[in-house]
Design an enzyme around this catalytic site. Structure first.
Site, PDB file in Angstrom:
ATOM      1  N   TYR A   1      30.491  69.388  32.281  1.00 28.05           N
ATOM      2  CA  TYR A   1      31.493  68.447  31.789  1.00 28.05           C
ATOM      3  C   TYR A   1      32.214  68.978  30.561  1.00 28.05           C
ATOM      4  O   TYR A   1      33.409  68.777  30.388  1.00 28.05           O
ATOM      5  CB  TYR A   1      30.824  67.113  31.417  1.00 28.05           C
ATOM      6  CG  TYR A   1      30.455  66.249  32.591  1.00 28.05           C
ATOM      7  CD1 TYR A   1      31.427  65.595  33.333  1.00 28.05           C
ATOM      8  CD2 TYR A   1      29.122  66.062  32.950  1.00 28.05           C
ATOM      9  CE1 TYR A   1      31.092  64.789  34.407  1.00 28.05           C
ATOM     10  CE2 TYR A   1      28.778  65.255  34.013  1.00 28.05           C
ATOM     11  CZ  TYR A   1      29.764  64.612  34.750  1.00 28.05           C
ATOM     12  OH  TYR A   1      29.420  63.824  35.809  1.00 28.05           O
TER      13      TYR A   1
ATOM     14  N   SER B   1      32.618  71.217  40.963  1.00 28.41           N
ATOM     15  CA  SER B   1      32.644  70.466  39.710  1.00 28.41           C
ATOM     16  C   SER B   1      31.454  69.537  39.645  1.00 28.41           C
ATOM     17  O   SER B   1      30.869  69.163  40.668  1.00 28.41           O
ATOM     18  CB  SER B   1      33.930  69.639  39.620  1.00 28.41           C
ATOM     19  OG  SER B   1      33.854  68.502  40.482  1.00 28.41           O
ATOM     20  N   ASP B   2      31.096  69.150  38.423  1.00 33.47           N
ATOM     21  CA  ASP B   2      30.228  67.999  38.277  1.00 33.47           C
ATOM     22  C   ASP B   2      31.068  66.768  38.610  1.00 33.47           C
ATOM     23  O   ASP B   2      32.297  66.828  38.708  1.00 33.47           O
ATOM     24  CB  ASP B   2      29.658  67.920  36.861  1.00 33.47           C
ATOM     25  CG  ASP B   2      28.332  67.178  36.805  1.00 33.47           C
ATOM     26  OD1 ASP B   2      28.058  66.362  37.706  1.00 33.47           O
ATOM     27  OD2 ASP B   2      27.567  67.392  35.842  1.00 33.47           O
ATOM     28  N   TRP B   3      30.410  65.630  38.775  1.00 27.87           N
ATOM     29  CA  TRP B   3      31.101  64.437  39.241  1.00 27.87           C
ATOM     30  C   TRP B   3      32.128  63.963  38.204  1.00 27.87           C
ATOM     31  O   TRP B   3      31.788  63.666  37.061  1.00 27.87           O
ATOM     32  CB  TRP B   3      30.082  63.351  39.532  1.00 27.87           C
ATOM     33  CG  TRP B   3      29.578  63.346  40.951  1.00 27.87           C
ATOM     34  CD1 TRP B   3      29.451  62.258  41.766  1.00 27.87           C
ATOM     35  CD2 TRP B   3      29.112  64.456  41.734  1.00 27.87           C
ATOM     36  NE1 TRP B   3      28.965  62.627  43.004  1.00 27.87           N
ATOM     37  CE2 TRP B   3      28.744  63.967  43.013  1.00 27.87           C
ATOM     38  CE3 TRP B   3      28.986  65.813  41.497  1.00 27.87           C
ATOM     39  CZ2 TRP B   3      28.254  64.774  44.029  1.00 27.87           C
ATOM     40  CZ3 TRP B   3      28.496  66.638  42.507  1.00 27.87           C
ATOM     41  CH2 TRP B   3      28.140  66.114  43.750  1.00 27.87           C
TER      42      TRP B   3
ATOM     43  N   SER C   1      34.605  65.660  36.739  1.00 31.69           N
ATOM     44  CA  SER C   1      34.768  66.572  35.602  1.00 31.69           C
ATOM     45  C   SER C   1      35.954  67.511  35.791  1.00 31.69           C
ATOM     46  O   SER C   1      36.001  68.580  35.190  1.00 31.69           O
ATOM     47  CB  SER C   1      33.484  67.390  35.380  1.00 31.69           C
ATOM     48  OG  SER C   1      33.271  68.295  36.448  1.00 31.69           O
TER      49      SER C   1
END
Length: 858
Positions: A243, A274-276, A278
């Protein structure tokens, strides 16, 4: 560097515990598998790992891409239904399923919850990490999961970082060795692992807006090597960005991270996701290496990318490369293609007795004994007939921390039930009390003098006109409620008077939720402050009050969604600890006091406190006063403040977050059925203010609107700081006691090494005690006259070995050029200088009885 060695057989015999009476003979055999050995023989479903890339895989991937329209390709750049990739039926491409980790395959219901993160790192056992990975791979296949979103390998820079418990350690070499085993284990079962969070995600507070500003050398030597090992050694097939921003640029659109290093220097051939939520810019992410946006294509979609492609801002070849990466991974694993097989294996049970054995081994190996005055432990059942099990972490079980790693186990074993199960056949009676009230009881029982004054402002700045009212308690909702469709923000200012009924220490407690912020003052002095951030936990302070002398409490509160969630309470510390807990403690032969954090107080999304959660220090004080024969078990992702009580207790056992079998393992260790063998994966600070990150951790927004965390501690993280300054942590990195003793001897180091060459180091380790046990031989390297500033020592090899009483084992560890090198910022590469190096061998970063020099020559 350390070469893999097969573990020697475990020599001490483990006792049978009561719960096995309910299991089949096969299950009993699996659960009694001796930790650290070759492990139980687990049922095979014909699972296999990925095949190497080949011309056939490349041709098939290229052919599938050629059949897709540009719109179809772009649709594959984002997820769907939170945990799936998109499907393209016209080219026979199904959607692929994901699950959070790393402690269990937790997204799809109850699962095996393993000792993960810091607990796994405390085992110092790459072979066990491999077994945990294999277990997770089987659990994933039982649920049809293609991508396991694990392992997290970020460095534990500060003890308060909220995700330390699910990451590993403060050392990049230890992280890398464990990550390789874990990832290879997962992928050997036909499931792609996902190493995360790339990179420098070393704090949880305000993580979408924090920039980790790190110099190149610290990045290369501390924060990147575990990722490098995951890519270059373990061949991980997925990487997840973090993030945070790195040096002012979001990780998901960071050219240096994703293109120059990951896909360039390291040659990563897999999928970068990606992270959720981000991703922050479509073109920036597309052009700077991100392949896949989760949980859906908020930015990398046709609306954003088609115009960019037509305008020449994004190349079609860039999109093709992203799709090819996904397809190559799918083809390597046989998820698609002519020989594709179902990902869900019906013969694998989602409730795996076999994998319980691995979970138990992880729990056993990670238990770290920090204090054992007068050989207080193990408790002798012949003398200890009644054990009082007390504390908030005694029951229910606390397998792991909170957030996306939190796994719901089928049958988690608490410390209470583990001791009761093991103690009953031994004639030990176990009694229990929680000892502390629930948080709601503190708020509900607080009585203010008269009413609470409330001033309601129609903004977040406490400015302009306000509506005044009174109410009986702080969290009375009626005066502060407003229409949820009203776009105007609100802020509330409270004033109340509290009159203590007795003199002494009082607990001041305040809590809100979500992103709400508040500041609480007592007689004008601010004691509690919750900034506007993603998440939070109750905040507390201890204050001295005098009976009959009123105090004024004021609170400024800003809710960021309609409604009021602020509560404030006070209570005398003497009233916190229940009478039944003190009575049981006084009558018992010994007390096991389980304190620490849990999924509500140590979690993804926010940082935790260095102090124990509210009331626990007071609980320890009161219980020890009632019965000094008290062992404290600590549940936490790292160090906590022990100054108030450590000198009063004879024993301290750090359990980290031991997974579903933690209660069984803890009981076995306390009653002497196993020998504790964990070693600290982090330095255990006496005071957070002494930690090298303390002055460079929290930050304020700068002119660009970001919070820049300037990593001015540089390379001086953890033990690198302590050994370089000559100061000492409370307990050093690599430290851990045993019920036996060990000695080191006969160090053999070649006198010279060629610059860029390799060398082998050998020495003896002897069990000098009366019981079998495990020791971790740790090798550190120093360069006393380095041309650049270097840490006094750095871990470069280790081996865990198990020895019978009186047994001696010769250990050989291997060092390569990287073991002696530093990152040279002038040449942007690794550099090994000619000159003198020192090899240190021992059982912790500060206990290295064996030392020898060698000279590097051209």
């Amino acid at each position: 560097m350390l070469t893999s060695k097969k573990h020697s057989a475990q020599t001490f015999v483990l006792a049978v515990f009561t719960c096995l009476a309910l299991l089949s003979p096969v299950a009993e055999k699996l659960l009694l598998a001796q930790p650290g050995g070759s492990g139980p023989v687990l049922p095979s479903a014909g699972l296999s790992g990925p095949v190497p890339d080949s011309p056939e895989i490349e041709a098939r991937a290229q052919a599938m891409v050629a059949q897709m329209t540009l719109e179809q390709k772009i649709s594959l750049l984002g997820g769907t239904d939170n945990m799936f990739t998109q499907a393209i039926p016209s080219v026979d491409l199904p959607r692929f399923k994901m699950s959070d980790g790393p402690l269990g395959v937790r997204t799809w219901g109850p699962t095996t919850a393993y000792a993960g993160g810091a607990a796994l790192a405390a085992t110092w056992d790459p072979m066990l990490a491999r077994q945990v990975g294999e277990g997770l791979g089987r659990d994933a296949r039982a649920r049809g999961v293609h991508f396991l979103l694990a392992l997290g390998v970020n460095i534990a820079r500060s003890p308060v970082s909220g995700r330390n418990f699910e990451y590993l350690s403060e050392d990049p070499f230890l992280n890398g060795q464990l990550a390789v085993g874990y990832i290879q284990g997962v992928q050997s079962q036909g499931v792609s692992a996902t190493v995360k969070h790339f990179a420098a995600n070393n704090q949880e507070y305000d993580r979408h807006n924090v920039s980790s500003d790190v110099d190149e050398r610290s990045l290369r030597e501390l924060y990147m090597p575990a990722f490098e090992s995951a890519v270059k050694v373990a061949k991980v097939d997925a990487v997840m960005n973090s993030y945070n921003l790195l040096n002012g640029v979001h990780a998901t659109q960071n050219e240096f991270l994703n293109l120059k290093v990951l896909k360039g220097e390291w040659g990563f051939q897999g999928l970068l996701m990606s992270d959720w939520d981000s991703v922050y810019d479509a073109i920036g992410a597309a052009n700077n290496g991100l392949d896949f946006e989760m949980p859906y294509a908020k930015f990398m979609n046709t609306k954003e990318l088609l115009p960019a492609i037509k305008a020449g801002k994004v190349k079609t070849a860039t999109i093709d490369d992203k799709i090819l990466r996904l397809l190559r991974v799918a083809l390597r694993y046989g998820w698609i293609g002519p020989d594709a097989r179902p990902q869900q294996v019906d013969s694998l049970s989602t409730y795996s007795v076999a994998d319980r054995a691995i979970a138990l081994a992880g729990a056993r190996e990670g238990l770290t004994l920090l204090k054992n005055d007068g050989h207080f432990l193990p408790l002798d059942p012949a003398r200890v007939k009644t054990i009082a099990v007390l504390g908030p972490d005694a029951y229910p079980a606390v397998p792991g921390g909170g957030g996306s790693s939190q796994a719901q186990a089928f049958e988690p074993v608490s410390i209470l039930t583990g001791l009761a199960n093991l103690g009953a056949p031994l004639g030990v009676n176990v009694v229990y009390a929680r000892g502390l009230p629930d948080v709601g009881d503190i708020f509900g029982n607080t009585q203010f003098e008269g009413d609470v004054r409330v001033e309601l402002f129609a903004n977040h700045e406490f400015q302009g006109k306000f509506v005044a009212s009174t109410q009986h308690v702080v969290n009375d909702l009626k005066p502060a409620m407003w229409d949820a469709t009203d776009p105007n923000p609100r802020s509330l200012r409270y004033a109340a008077t509290y009159k203590p009924t007795q003199s002494g220490k009082y607990l001041l407690l305040a809590a809100a939720s979500g992103e709400d912020s508040f500041a609480v003052k007592v007689d004008g002095k601010e004691l509690l402050n919750q900034p506007h951030r993603e998440g939070q936990i109750p905040l507390s302070a201890t204050i001295e009050l005098t009976a009959g002398k009123p105090i004024t409490i004021t609170a400024d509160y800003i809710p960021y969604t309609p409604g009021v969630r602020l509560s404030i309470g006070l209570a005398p510390e003497s009233s916190l600890v229940s009478a039944d807990a003190l009575r049981l403690a006084a009558k018992a032969d010994a007390v096991v006091l389980a304190v620490g954090f849990n999924a509500d107080t140590e979690s993804e999304g926010y940082d935790r406190t260095f102090e124990l959660p509210w009331g626990q220090d007071a609980l320890i004080d009161a219980v020890v006063a009632a019965n000094p024969r008290t062992v404290v078990t600590l549940t936490a992702g790292g160090a906590v403040d022990t100054r108030r009580w450590l000198g009063k207790v004879p024993a301290l056992l750090h359990t980290f977050y031991p997974g579903q079998e933690g209660g069984t393992a803890i009981a076995e260790a306390l009653l002497g059925k196993i020998n504790p063998e964990g070693k600290l994966p982090v330095s255990f600070d006496n005071d957070w203010k002494e930690n090298p990150s303390y002055n460079f951790y929290y930050s304020k927004k700068e002119a660009d609107g970001l919070q820049h965390v300037h990593y001015k501690d540089g390379l001086m993280v953890g033990y690198r700081y302590w050994t370089s300054t000559g100061k000492h942590a409370l307990y050093p990195f690599g430290y851990g006691l045993s019920y036996t003793t060990f000695s080191f001897g006969n160090l053999s180091v070649p006198a010279t090494i060629k610059v860029g060459g390799q060398v082998s180091v050998s020495f003896d380790v002897t069990n000098t005690g009366a019981v079998a046990g495990a020791e971790v031989a740790q090798l550190y390297v120093s360069e006393p006259a380095a041309a650049v500033k270097r840490p006094e020592r750095e871990l470069k090899a280790f081996e865990k070995l198990r020895l019978a009483p009186g047994e001696t084992r010769n250990v050989t560890l291997h060092l390569d050029a990287r073991s002696f090198s530093y990152w040279d910022e002038a040449t942007h590469g690794w550099k090994m200088n000619a000159g003198k190096f020192v090899v240190h061998v021992g059982d912790s970063s500060e206990s290295t009885p064996l030392e020898a020099t060698l000279t590097a020559a051209q």
